[in-house]
Design a protein around this motif. Sequence first.
Motif, PDB file in Angstrom:
ATOM      1  N   GLU A  92     125.192  15.557  15.039  1.00 23.36           N
ATOM      2  CA  GLU A  92     124.313  15.615  13.863  1.00 23.36           C
ATOM      3  C   GLU A  92     123.539  14.314  13.669  1.00 23.36           C
ATOM      4  O   GLU A  92     122.423  14.336  13.163  1.00 23.36           O
ATOM      5  CB  GLU A  92     125.110  15.953  12.604  1.00 23.36           C
ATOM      6  CG  GLU A  92     125.519  17.411  12.518  1.00 23.36           C
ATOM      7  CD  GLU A  92     124.333  18.370  12.577  1.00 23.36           C
ATOM      8  OE1 GLU A  92     123.327  18.141  11.862  1.00 23.36           O
ATOM      9  OE2 GLU A  92     124.398  19.346  13.343  1.00 23.36           O
ATOM     10  N   LYS A  93     124.142  13.186  14.063  1.00 21.11           N
ATOM     11  CA  LYS A  93     123.434  11.906  13.952  1.00 21.11           C
ATOM     12  C   LYS A  93     122.229  11.873  14.879  1.00 21.11           C
ATOM     13  O   LYS A  93     121.160  11.392  14.503  1.00 21.11           O
ATOM     14  CB  LYS A  93     124.370  10.743  14.265  1.00 21.11           C
ATOM     15  CG  LYS A  93     125.386  10.471  13.190  1.00 21.11           C
ATOM     16  CD  LYS A  93     126.250   9.282  13.534  1.00 21.11           C
ATOM     17  CE  LYS A  93     127.286   9.072  12.441  1.00 21.11           C
ATOM     18  NZ  LYS A  93     128.150   7.920  12.718  1.00 21.11           N
ATOM     19  N   ILE A  94     122.411  12.408  16.083  1.00 16.12           N
ATOM     20  CA  ILE A  94     121.302  12.460  17.041  1.00 16.12           C
ATOM     21  C   ILE A  94     120.198  13.371  16.498  1.00 16.12           C
ATOM     22  O   ILE A  94     119.014  13.027  16.555  1.00 16.12           O
ATOM     23  CB  ILE A  94     121.784  12.959  18.416  1.00 16.12           C
ATOM     24  CG1 ILE A  94     122.762  11.950  19.012  1.00 16.12           C
ATOM     25  CG2 ILE A  94     120.614  13.192  19.361  1.00 16.12           C
ATOM     26  CD1 ILE A  94     123.462  12.439  20.255  1.00 16.12           C
ATOM     27  N   ARG A  95     120.590  14.520  15.958  1.00 16.45           N
ATOM     28  CA  ARG A  95     119.601  15.442  15.388  1.00 16.45           C
ATOM     29  C   ARG A  95     118.850  14.791  14.231  1.00 16.45           C
ATOM     30  O   ARG A  95     117.630  14.894  14.132  1.00 16.45           O
ATOM     31  CB  ARG A  95     120.270  16.735  14.924  1.00 16.45           C
ATOM     32  CG  ARG A  95     119.273  17.722  14.295  1.00 16.45           C
ATOM     33  CD  ARG A  95     119.943  18.995  13.834  1.00 16.45           C
ATOM     34  NE  ARG A  95     120.459  19.772  14.930  1.00 16.45           N
ATOM     35  CZ  ARG A  95     119.729  20.602  15.681  1.00 16.45           C
ATOM     36  NH1 ARG A  95     118.470  20.760  15.443  1.00 16.45           N
ATOM     37  NH2 ARG A  95     120.295  21.285  16.647  1.00 16.45           N
ATOM     38  N   THR A  96     119.578  14.095  13.375  1.00 20.66           N
ATOM     39  CA  THR A  96     118.939  13.446  12.230  1.00 20.66           C
ATOM     40  C   THR A  96     117.961  12.371  12.692  1.00 20.66           C
ATOM     41  O   THR A  96     116.841  12.284  12.168  1.00 20.66           O
ATOM     42  CB  THR A  96     120.017  12.824  11.304  1.00 20.66           C
ATOM     43  OG1 THR A  96     120.898  13.866  10.884  1.00 20.66           O
ATOM     44  CG2 THR A  96     119.395  12.167  10.097  1.00 20.66           C
ATOM     45  N   LEU A  97     118.376  11.566  13.667  1.00 24.47           N
ATOM     46  CA  LEU A  97     117.474  10.535  14.197  1.00 24.47           C
ATOM     47  C   LEU A  97     116.238  11.147  14.847  1.00 24.47           C
ATOM     48  O   LEU A  97     115.116  10.677  14.631  1.00 24.47           O
ATOM     49  CB  LEU A  97     118.217   9.657  15.202  1.00 24.47           C
ATOM     50  CG  LEU A  97     119.196   8.646  14.638  1.00 24.47           C
ATOM     51  CD1 LEU A  97     119.975   7.975  15.756  1.00 24.47           C
ATOM     52  CD2 LEU A  97     118.465   7.613  13.804  1.00 24.47           C
ATOM     53  N   ASP A 126     114.983  14.154  14.259  1.00 23.13           N
ATOM     54  CA  ASP A 126     114.172  14.748  13.189  1.00 23.13           C
ATOM     55  C   ASP A 126     113.326  13.689  12.497  1.00 23.13           C
ATOM     56  O   ASP A 126     112.125  13.882  12.274  1.00 23.13           O
ATOM     57  CB  ASP A 126     115.063  15.419  12.135  1.00 23.13           C
ATOM     58  CG  ASP A 126     115.566  16.781  12.561  1.00 23.13           C
ATOM     59  OD1 ASP A 126     115.054  17.327  13.553  1.00 23.13           O
ATOM     60  OD2 ASP A 126     116.490  17.298  11.897  1.00 23.13           O
ATOM     61  N   ARG A 127     113.947  12.585  12.151  1.00 24.93           N
ATOM     62  CA  ARG A 127     113.214  11.521  11.448  1.00 24.93           C
ATOM     63  C   ARG A 127     112.124  10.923  12.311  1.00 24.93           C
ATOM     64  O   ARG A 127     111.039  10.607  11.819  1.00 24.93           O
ATOM     65  CB  ARG A 127     114.177  10.447  10.969  1.00 24.93           C
ATOM     66  CG  ARG A 127     114.991  10.929   9.800  1.00 24.93           C
ATOM     67  CD  ARG A 127     115.811   9.848   9.187  1.00 24.93           C
ATOM     68  NE  ARG A 127     116.572  10.395   8.061  1.00 24.93           N
ATOM     69  CZ  ARG A 127     117.651   9.853   7.592  1.00 24.93           C
ATOM     70  NH1 ARG A 127     118.121   8.732   8.109  1.00 24.93           N
ATOM     71  NH2 ARG A 127     118.289  10.405   6.579  1.00 24.93           N
TER      72      ARG A 127
END
Length: 164
Positions: free
Chosen positions: A2-7, A9-10
């Motif tokens: 999820e951290k990779i996805r959030t990064l 996405d941002r």
Amino acid sequence: MEKIRTLLDRFVQAFSCLLFVIMVVVATWQVVSRYVFNSPSTISEAFLRLSLVWLSMMAIAYVAGRREHVSLTLLTGNLSGAWKRFFDIFIELLFIAFAGFVMIYGGAQATSNTMAQVYPMLNVPKGIIYLSLPVSGAIIVVYCLMNCFKLYSDCQYYTRRQVS
């Protein structure tokens, strides 16, 4: 994951928003220079064309990552449970295949073939336009792999829950 996805996405959101703001400023300058100063800017139109390609490709990657793309809902709309998950993963794998072969491989070929040509108005290599294909294709592959892992882990979670 999820951290990779959030990064990711941002990054895609920030890049797209920044590019859109720059496009609005450049388009405004184009209008002002044409109608107020009676001297249209030649660079702005070429820049907007290049920027629109990049913005479109990044938006496509973002939408694929959110799983809000056009997909085969005719088949999956009436399914539930394991079959729905199977077809959802299959669709993600189709996206990976398309992005890998057409966007990354084909885009890299187009980029390398056009890097020697110069975009006359901006005086930059034409390959810069085509570079948006492998970049967005790579982002789509990363997103789709994360989507597959999420769908698979959700399937495992529901299977374990139903057994116990």
